[in-house]
Structure formats: structure tokens, C-alpha cells
Motif scaffolding. Structure first.
Motif, short mmCIF file in Angstrom:
data_model
loop_
_atom_site.label_atom_id
_atom_site.label_comp_id
_atom_site.label_asym_id
_atom_site.label_seq_id
_atom_site.Cartn_x
_atom_site.Cartn_y
_atom_site.Cartn_z
N PHE A 1 -52.12 29.46 13.31
CA PHE A 1 -52.94 28.31 13.71
C PHE A 1 -54.07 28.71 14.66
N CYS A 2 -55.26 28.25 14.34
CA CYS A 2 -56.39 28.40 15.27
C CYS A 2 -56.31 27.24 16.27
N PRO A 3 -57.06 27.31 17.38
CA PRO A 3 -56.96 26.24 18.37
C PRO A 3 -57.31 24.86 17.80
N GLY A 4 -58.25 24.80 16.86
CA GLY A 4 -58.65 23.50 16.30
C GLY A 4 -57.53 22.84 15.51
N VAL A 5 -56.87 23.63 14.67
CA VAL A 5 -55.77 23.11 13.85
C VAL A 5 -54.58 22.76 14.74
N THR B 1 -61.55 16.03 15.68
CA THR B 1 -62.51 17.05 15.23
C THR B 1 -62.45 18.23 16.21
N CYS B 2 -62.39 19.45 15.67
CA CYS B 2 -62.35 20.63 16.52
C CYS B 2 -63.64 20.71 17.35
N PRO B 3 -63.55 21.00 18.64
CA PRO B 3 -64.77 21.10 19.46
C PRO B 3 -65.77 22.13 18.91
N GLN C 1 -70.65 27.72 7.91
CA GLN C 1 -69.31 27.12 7.96
C GLN C 1 -68.56 27.94 9.02
N THR C 2 -67.72 27.28 9.81
CA THR C 2 -67.13 27.97 10.96
C THR C 2 -66.22 29.15 10.58
N THR C 3 -65.73 29.14 9.32
CA THR C 3 -64.80 30.20 8.91
C THR C 3 -65.48 31.24 8.00
N GLN C 4 -66.79 31.25 7.98
CA GLN C 4 -67.51 32.17 7.09
C GLN C 4 -67.34 33.63 7.52
N ILE D 1 -70.21 30.49 13.25
CA ILE D 1 -68.84 30.95 12.95
C ILE D 1 -68.08 30.86 14.28
N CYS D 2 -66.90 30.27 14.27
CA CYS D 2 -66.21 30.04 15.54
C CYS D 2 -65.58 31.34 16.06
N GLN D 3 -65.39 31.39 17.37
CA GLN D 3 -64.86 32.61 18.00
C GLN D 3 -63.47 32.98 17.46
S1 SF4 Z 1 -63.86 25.74 14.03
FE1 SF4 Z 1 -62.50 27.51 14.19
S2 SF4 Z 1 -61.01 26.87 15.73
FE2 SF4 Z 1 -62.00 25.03 14.97
S3 SF4 Z 1 -60.77 24.28 13.26
FE3 SF4 Z 1 -62.35 25.53 12.40
S4 SF4 Z 1 -61.38 27.56 12.24
FE4 SF4 Z 1 -60.18 26.37 13.68
#
Ligand code: SF4
Length: 295
Positions: A15-19, A100-102, A166-169, A194-196
């Protein structure tokens, strides 16, 4: 006698922090007696988790109209939604909780800021993915999605363009695409969204997978980020197996390997990863060696 093998579990698997935040939110709501809890679209692309949620009367619907009990709560999942849809959800009269994930919100804000200044938006990602559909809603109707440099090569010419991701690209795909978009614009803003957690996961995967003779990627077959992770590994290791659970492990492949790297997508729960790791260890009858998420 069984082969000895190094079995390394990624520190950043799961799990990532958003999920994690979205799941915690719905479980808190359920524990507080707010039932039923409806999520707009599946909270996560993982069957083991959605089955657990369904048992707690937490289920997915597509629109507020589909909620059979209007006294329930509507939860916007980590992927986010378009501002237009958000208005529709708020107008439903039901209690709405925004999960929604920050980091998705950050991408939405960047798109909106430049769109307000008259920039077109090019999103590097999967046009059918919920997060990207949500991001498109912030482009003021001036957005286009491309999957990579080949599609970007077909773009028209723009005065001003903002390239986002897309954040997961995959980072290399994002930058190669941005380079192509540059050729199609007088002014090109490159916003790497792309998220950290994704960047960290990709970095660890690249470091570990290239030294493994087998990579096991754990996660839903419908999960975009898990599938992308498996693709990334295919370019790095001689053998890659994408499994949803330990029952899908190919014993011959596992037994032949001497260095096994186990990783997982952002939507895979720890308990599923642990079961896969335990089964692999069982096949080799060894303990975890090197880095592990057990620490
Ligand atoms: S932006 Fe990153 S942390 Fe947020 S839900 Fe998407 S993959 Fe997870």
C-alpha cells in the motif's frame, strides 16, 4: 535437497500512503457506525481487499444515483474525480467524504493553475484510468492524454503546453514523452507529477530487480500500477512472475532461482505479500535474507 536462495522482499512493497489513507478512512467510517459506506468506483484494484470491504457493507457504486440507501456515506477514492463530477456528488444530498490522495490533488492543482493561464495540458498516462479521467477535468477542456512518445509525436502544435504525468507513470516514459512534446510547442512547461512513493518504488525495483534471477510481482491483474511494475521488471530480470496470491506461484521457476526479489503494487495488502514470501521461503526452506519489509 532443496536449493538455497536469497529471498528479498521490497521495503516499499504494498500500500502507498494514498491507498492506505483511503482504506483507513472507510474503515473508520464503518467502525463509527456510518453504514452503508459507498465508494465511487472500487477503492482499490485488489480482490482480497474488496472482498474484506464487502463483508463490512462497504461497496463500490459508479454514481450517487446507484446508492440504494441515501442515509449512507459517499467516499471519493484516492484517484480523485473531475470537478464536474464532484459538484454532482455534492448535490446528491448524501454525506460525502473526500479521500482523494493529497499527491493526486497536487497534480490536479498544477493542471488547473496552468490551464487558467491558457496552457494546453498533455497528460502522460492511461486515458481509461480513473485518476487520469479525474485529471482531465482540470484541463478546462484543453487536455489530451498520450501513452508515450509515439503518441506524442502525432500531437498538433500548441502555443503553450503543460506536460504532466499520471502519478504512477514510469519516469523514463514521462521524460521521453515530454521531450517529444517540446517539439510541438512554443512554450513547454514540464511538470513531473509522478508521486514520491512511486518514484521510490521504481528506484528500489530497478536497483534490486537487475540483480535477481526471478522477480515476483504481487498484486491485482487489473491494477494498473502493479502491471506497470511487472513490465518494468521484465526489462531488468530474466524471469518475472506477476501473481495475485501465493497459489499462482510457479514452483519450478521458484525452485530454480537463486536470488528472488519480491515486490508489489501500491494496492497490494501486506498480508498477501507476506503469504507469497512465506510460500517462496517454504519452497526453498530458507529465511529472508538481506532487506525485508519484516523489519
Ligand atoms: S498519488 Fe501515489 S501515493 Fe497517492 S494514491 Fe497515487 S500512487 Fe498512491
Amino acid at each position: 535437497m532443496k536449493n538455497q536462495a536469497d529471498v528479498i522482499v521490497a521495503k516499499r512493497a504494498g500500500f502507498c500512503p494514498g491507498v492506505k489513507g483511503a482504506i483507513e478512512k472507510v474503515l473508520e467510517l464503518e467502525a463509527a457506525g456510518k453504514k452503508p459506506v459507498y465508494t465511487i468506483g472500487p477503492l482499490i484494484h485488489n480482490k482480497q481487499v474488496t472482498d474484506m470491504l464487502a463483508a463490512k457493507q462497504i461497496s463500490a457504486i459508479n454514481t450517487p444515483d446507484e446508492a440504494t440507501d441515501k442515509s449512507g456515506v459517499l467516499v471519493i477514492r484516492a484517484h480523485g474525480i473531475t470537478p464536474q463530477f464532484q459538484t454532482q456528488v455534492q448535490a446528491s444530498g448524501m454525506e460525502v467524504v473526500d479521500a482523494t490522495c493529497p499527491l493526486v490533488k497536487h497534480a490536479q492543482n498544477i493542471i488547473e493553475k496552468f490551464a487558467r493561464e491558457g496552457y494546453h495540458t498533455v497528460i502522460v498516462g492511461d486515458g481509461d484510468h480513473a485518476e487520469v479521467i479525474g485529471l482531465m477535468g482540470y484541463t478546462h477542456g484543453q487536455g489530451v492524454v498520450v501513452s508515450g512518445p509515439e503518441e506524442a509525436a502525432k500531437l498538433p502544435y500548441f502555443d503553450k503546453v503543460n506536460v504532466v504525468s499520471q502519478t504512477t507513470q514510469k519516469e523514463s516514459v514521462f521524460y521521453a514523452t515530454a521531450e517529444e512534446v517540446k517539439k510541438h510547442a512554443a512554450v513547454c512547461q514540464i511538470s513531473n507529477t509522478i508521486c514520491q512513493p512511486t518514484k521510490d518504488r521504481q528506484k528500489e525495483t530497478i536497483e534490486q530487480a537487475q540483480h535477481a534471477d526471478l522477480v515476483i510481482v504481487v498484486g491485482g491483474k487489473h491494477s494498473a500500477n502493479t502491471t506497470r511494475l511487472a513490465l518494468l521488471c521484465k526489462g531488468l530480470a530474466p524471469a518475472v512472475q506477476h501473481v495475485e496470491t501465493e497459489t499462482e506461484l510457479e514452483e519450478d521457476l521458484v525452485k530454480k532461482a537463486t536470488r528472488i526479489f519480491i515486490t508489489a503494487g501500491a494496492s497490494t495488502p501486506d498480508w498477501v505479500i507476506d503469504r507469497v514470501a512465506a510460500r517462496v521461503r517454504e519452497m526453498h526452506a530458507v529465511g529472508i535474507k538481506g532487506e525485508s519489509n519484516d523489519d
